[in-house]
Write a protein that holds these residues in place. Structure first.
Motif, PDB file in Angstrom:
ATOM      1  N   ARG A 130       0.829  -1.204   0.000  1.00 36.87           N
ATOM      2  CA  ARG A 130       0.000   0.000   0.000  1.00 36.87           C
ATOM      3  C   ARG A 130       0.865   1.256   0.000  1.00 36.87           C
ATOM      4  NH1 ARG A 130      -3.305   1.786   4.201  1.00 36.87           N
ATOM      5  NH2 ARG A 130      -2.570   0.094   5.530  1.00 36.87           N
ATOM      6  N   LEU A 131       1.922   1.225   0.806  1.00 31.57           N
ATOM      7  CA  LEU A 131       2.822   2.376   0.911  1.00 31.57           C
ATOM      8  C   LEU A 131       3.477   2.697  -0.431  1.00 31.57           C
ATOM      9  CD1 LEU A 131       4.573   4.439   2.519  1.00 31.57           C
ATOM     10  CD2 LEU A 131       6.133   2.540   3.015  1.00 31.57           C
ATOM     11  N   LEU A 132       3.975   1.664  -1.108  1.00 28.37           N
ATOM     12  CA  LEU A 132       4.749   1.895  -2.322  1.00 28.37           C
ATOM     13  C   LEU A 132       3.868   2.044  -3.565  1.00 28.37           C
ATOM     14  CD1 LEU A 132       7.709  -0.574  -1.670  1.00 28.37           C
ATOM     15  CD2 LEU A 132       7.611   1.882  -1.241  1.00 28.37           C
ATOM     16  N   ASP A 133       2.798   1.277  -3.633  1.00 28.79           N
ATOM     17  CA  ASP A 133       1.961   1.316  -4.832  1.00 28.79           C
ATOM     18  C   ASP A 133       1.097   2.567  -4.907  1.00 28.79           C
ATOM     19  OD1 ASP A 133       3.033  -1.114  -5.500  1.00 28.79           O
ATOM     20  OD2 ASP A 133       1.312  -2.300  -4.821  1.00 28.79           O
ATOM     21  N   ASP A 134       0.713   3.103  -3.753  1.00 26.32           N
ATOM     22  CA  ASP A 134      -0.191   4.256  -3.740  1.00 26.32           C
ATOM     23  C   ASP A 134       0.547   5.590  -3.603  1.00 26.32           C
ATOM     24  OD1 ASP A 134      -2.167   2.377  -3.890  1.00 26.32           O
ATOM     25  OD2 ASP A 134      -2.745   2.504  -1.777  1.00 26.32           O
ATOM     26  N   MET A 135       1.872   5.564  -3.571  1.00 25.42           N
ATOM     27  CA  MET A 135       2.618   6.799  -3.359  1.00 25.42           C
ATOM     28  C   MET A 135       2.554   7.702  -4.584  1.00 25.42           C
ATOM     29  SD  MET A 135       6.682   7.313  -2.562  1.00 25.42           S
ATOM     30  CE  MET A 135       6.631   6.000  -1.368  1.00 25.42           C
ATOM     31  N   THR A 136       2.234   8.959  -4.360  1.00 28.37           N
ATOM     32  CA  THR A 136       2.279   9.930  -5.450  1.00 28.37           C
ATOM     33  C   THR A 136       3.733  10.295  -5.741  1.00 28.37           C
ATOM     34  OG1 THR A 136       2.061  11.762  -3.882  1.00 28.37           O
ATOM     35  CG2 THR A 136       0.029  10.894  -4.865  1.00 28.37           C
ATOM     36  N   ALA A 137       4.076  10.373  -7.009  1.00 23.51           N
ATOM     37  CA  ALA A 137       5.456  10.672  -7.406  1.00 23.51           C
ATOM     38  C   ALA A 137       5.451  11.806  -8.416  1.00 23.51           C
ATOM     39  CB  ALA A 137       6.123   9.426  -7.974  1.00 23.51           C
ATOM     40  N   GLU A 138       4.977  12.960  -7.993  1.00 23.73           N
ATOM     41  CA  GLU A 138       4.911  14.114  -8.885  1.00 23.73           C
ATOM     42  C   GLU A 138       6.134  15.002  -8.693  1.00 23.73           C
ATOM     43  OE1 GLU A 138       1.285  16.061  -7.994  1.00 23.73           O
ATOM     44  OE2 GLU A 138       0.003  14.437  -8.728  1.00 23.73           O
ATOM     45  N   GLY A 139       6.711  15.433  -9.794  1.00 25.78           N
ATOM     46  CA  GLY A 139       7.866  16.316  -9.736  1.00 25.78           C
ATOM     47  C   GLY A 139       9.127  15.572  -9.344  1.00 25.78           C
ATOM     48  N   PRO A 140      10.258  16.245  -9.386  1.00 25.67           N
ATOM     49  CA  PRO A 140      11.537  15.587  -9.084  1.00 25.67           C
ATOM     50  C   PRO A 140      11.607  15.055  -7.657  1.00 25.67           C
ATOM     51  CG  PRO A 140      11.820  17.972  -9.311  1.00 25.67           C
ATOM     52  CD  PRO A 140      10.454  17.648  -9.807  1.00 25.67           C
ATOM     53  N   LEU A 141      11.044  15.779  -6.679  1.00 25.50           N
ATOM     54  CA  LEU A 141      11.113  15.303  -5.299  1.00 25.50           C
ATOM     55  C   LEU A 141      10.225  14.079  -5.101  1.00 25.50           C
ATOM     56  CD1 LEU A 141      11.136  18.665  -3.282  1.00 25.50           C
ATOM     57  CD2 LEU A 141      13.060  17.184  -3.874  1.00 25.50           C
ATOM     58  N   GLY A 142       9.082  14.054  -5.787  1.00 22.82           N
ATOM     59  CA  GLY A 142       8.228  12.881  -5.694  1.00 22.82           C
ATOM     60  C   GLY A 142       8.892  11.655  -6.286  1.00 22.82           C
ATOM     61  N   LEU A 143       9.550  11.839  -7.437  1.00 19.74           N
ATOM     62  CA  LEU A 143      10.278  10.723  -8.049  1.00 19.74           C
ATOM     63  C   LEU A 143      11.405  10.249  -7.146  1.00 19.74           C
ATOM     64  CD1 LEU A 143      10.472  12.037 -11.721  1.00 19.74           C
ATOM     65  CD2 LEU A 143       9.097  10.120 -10.904  1.00 19.74           C
ATOM     66  N   ARG A 144      12.095  11.199  -6.525  1.00 21.74           N
ATOM     67  CA  ARG A 144      13.180  10.836  -5.606  1.00 21.74           C
ATOM     68  C   ARG A 144      12.643  10.051  -4.414  1.00 21.74           C
ATOM     69  NH1 ARG A 144      15.078  15.318  -1.697  1.00 21.74           N
ATOM     70  NH2 ARG A 144      13.027  14.685  -0.925  1.00 21.74           N
ATOM     71  N   ASP A 145      11.544  10.537  -3.822  1.00 17.08           N
ATOM     72  CA  ASP A 145      10.993   9.876  -2.639  1.00 17.08           C
ATOM     73  C   ASP A 145      10.576   8.446  -2.955  1.00 17.08           C
ATOM     74  OD1 ASP A 145      11.404  12.324  -1.522  1.00 17.08           O
ATOM     75  OD2 ASP A 145       9.302  12.737  -1.052  1.00 17.08           O
ATOM     76  N   ARG A 146       9.938   8.258  -4.113  1.00 11.56           N
ATOM     77  CA  ARG A 146       9.539   6.908  -4.485  1.00 11.56           C
ATOM     78  C   ARG A 146      10.768   6.008  -4.627  1.00 11.56           C
ATOM     79  NH1 ARG A 146       5.422   4.230  -7.063  1.00 11.56           N
ATOM     80  NH2 ARG A 146       4.242   6.095  -7.610  1.00 11.56           N
ATOM     81  N   ALA A 147      11.806   6.514  -5.291  1.00  7.96           N
ATOM     82  CA  ALA A 147      13.020   5.717  -5.485  1.00  7.96           C
ATOM     83  C   ALA A 147      13.696   5.407  -4.151  1.00  7.96           C
ATOM     84  CB  ALA A 147      13.983   6.450  -6.415  1.00  7.96           C
ATOM     85  N   VAL A 148      13.725   6.382  -3.245  1.00 14.25           N
ATOM     86  CA  VAL A 148      14.336   6.170  -1.934  1.00 14.25           C
ATOM     87  C   VAL A 148      13.639   5.039  -1.187  1.00 14.25           C
ATOM     88  CG1 VAL A 148      14.547   7.187   0.375  1.00 14.25           C
ATOM     89  CG2 VAL A 148      15.354   8.461  -1.615  1.00 14.25           C
ATOM     90  N   LEU A 149      12.309   5.085  -1.114  1.00 17.63           N
ATOM     91  CA  LEU A 149      11.583   4.047  -0.385  1.00 17.63           C
ATOM     92  C   LEU A 149      11.677   2.691  -1.065  1.00 17.63           C
ATOM     93  CD1 LEU A 149      10.429   6.571   1.146  1.00 17.63           C
ATOM     94  CD2 LEU A 149       8.326   5.254   1.413  1.00 17.63           C
ATOM     95  N   GLU A 150      11.608   2.696  -2.389  1.00 22.19           N
ATOM     96  CA  GLU A 150      11.709   1.424  -3.111  1.00 22.19           C
ATOM     97  C   GLU A 150      13.069   0.775  -2.873  1.00 22.19           C
ATOM     98  OE1 GLU A 150       9.667  -0.421  -4.691  1.00 22.19           O
ATOM     99  OE2 GLU A 150       8.059   0.759  -5.596  1.00 22.19           O
ATOM    100  N   VAL A 151      14.134   1.570  -2.922  1.00 19.71           N
ATOM    101  CA  VAL A 151      15.484   1.011  -2.739  1.00 19.71           C
ATOM    102  C   VAL A 151      15.686   0.557  -1.296  1.00 19.71           C
ATOM    103  CG1 VAL A 151      17.953   1.559  -2.759  1.00 19.71           C
ATOM    104  CG2 VAL A 151      16.498   2.277  -4.656  1.00 19.71           C
ATOM    105  N   LEU A 152      15.215   1.350  -0.332  1.00 18.47           N
ATOM    106  CA  LEU A 152      15.349   0.946   1.070  1.00 18.47           C
ATOM    107  C   LEU A 152      14.692  -0.407   1.317  1.00 18.47           C
ATOM    108  CD1 LEU A 152      14.681   4.302   2.970  1.00 18.47           C
ATOM    109  CD2 LEU A 152      16.799   2.984   3.029  1.00 18.47           C
ATOM    110  N   TYR A 153      13.488  -0.585   0.799  1.00 18.31           N
ATOM    111  CA  TYR A 153      12.777  -1.841   1.049  1.00 18.31           C
ATOM    112  C   TYR A 153      13.323  -2.977   0.185  1.00 18.31           C
ATOM    113  CZ  TYR A 153       9.052  -5.320   1.246  1.00 18.31           C
ATOM    114  OH  TYR A 153       8.347  -6.492   1.396  1.00 18.31           O
ATOM    115  N   ALA A 154      13.690  -2.684  -1.060  1.00 16.71           N
ATOM    116  CA  ALA A 154      14.154  -3.737  -1.963  1.00 16.71           C
ATOM    117  C   ALA A 154      15.494  -4.313  -1.526  1.00 16.71           C
ATOM    118  CB  ALA A 154      14.262  -3.194  -3.385  1.00 16.71           C
TER     119      ALA A 154
END
Length: 309
Positions: A130-154
């Motif tokens: 739910r955390l990763l699939d529903d995360m909004t990734a708008e703009g450069p900071l949104g893209l960064r935040d999604r990548a940060v969480l995905e890499v931390l968990y992966a």
């Protein structure tokens, strides 16, 4: 305070402490946190040795070490602190012995207090989805935040390891990342498709918007273009979890715990998880088996007809 700033002690000369600090930095390669902690511990030991009349480093025997640790216990130091101070003392006396400053190593006679470790808090697998699939990734900071969480968990990397990553540490074809861990030990960690896609989106559409001439090779950047700081990475995780709601507030280390637990629940063996997390000891990794067993017991109590009265 570093060793050069330590007060002069009849028990241990300042120059010996300074050499010990250089030993920890250059030869042991300890983290800055461990360096500060060990130096503080040994400076406290030196103050105690001076109080009890130790006049030279050669008189720093096991009786003095045990009395010092007993004082720590009497003033209410935690088991974790006692364990660390014991480790610091053993490291210090081993160094003194190798330098020929003491005739034998009294640290070998010290026992190590067992730490009572709480089970780490983790997210359930559906909560992570739910955390990763529903995360909004708008703009450069949104893209960064999604990548940060995905890499931390992966990958299960530590937040300091995440922030230390450079662009060249990624192998997009093999979907792996090269990580420099504690003690400057390097390891290669795999990451799955979602994390790889999130990082590629960040590199293609997000990072160029934030990068400046001062960004260097850093993979993840802050809002001003510098390398992402661990404090900022922690804030990202807390903020993004809060946006989802109805789940425990975890730090980046909580995502690391979650990744390890879910790997073991999925059938991974302990040795593989140990290698992925960069644990020096298998005993450290075994804490996650307790998490899985406790969760299984909870499911049993809730679901089995005779699981609970």
């Amino acid at each position: 305070m570093n060793a050069d700033d330590a007060p002069e002690s009849p028990a241990v000369p300042r120059e010996v402490l300074a050499e010990f600090e250089r030993h920890l930095r250059a030869e042991r390669g300890v983290s800055p946190h461990t360096l500060r902690a060990y130096l503080g511990d040994i400076q406290d030991l030196c103050r105690y040795a001076t109080e009890v009349g130790v006049s030279g480093v050669e008189a720093l025997d096991v009786a003095v070490l045990r009395a010092w640790l007993a004082r720590q216990h009497s003033v209410g130091r935690s088991r974790a602190t006692l364990a660390r101070r014991t480790a610091a003392a053993r490291t210090f006396t081993a160094y003194l012995f190798r330098r020929g400053l003491i005739p034998d190593d009294p640290g070998l006679l010290l026992g190590t207090p067992q730490r009572l470790r709480d089970l780490p808090a983790v997210l359930a697998q559906d909560q992570v989805a739910r955390l990763l699939d529903d995360m909004t990734a708008e703009g450069p900071l949104g893209l960064r935040d999604r990548a940060v969480l995905e890499v931390l968990y992966a990958t299960g990397v530590r937040v300091s390891e995440l922030c230390g990553l450079d662009v060249d540490d990624l192998d997009t074809e093999r979907q792996t990342v090269r990580v420099l861990g504690k003690g400057s030990k390097e390891r290669t960690v795999p990451m799955g498709d979602p994390a790889a896609r999130a990082v590629q989106d960040w590199l293609r559409y997000g990072r160029p918007e934030l990068a400046t001439e001062h960004s260097g090779p850093a993979l993840f950047l802050g809002a001003r273009g510098g390398r992402l700081h661990p404090t900022s990475a922690r804030r990202i995780v807390h903020t993004r979890i809060a946006e989802v709601g109805d789940m425990p507030d975890l730090s980046p280390h909580g995502l690391r715990h979650s990744a390890a637990t879910h790997l073991l629940e999925g059938g991974a063996d302990l040795r593989s998880v140990q290698e992925m997390l960069g644990h020096a000891s298998l005993q450290t990794t075994q804490i996650y088996t307790q998490v899985s067993v406790e969760r299984l017991k909870q499911v049993h109590r809730q679901a089995h007809p005779r699981g609970a009265e």
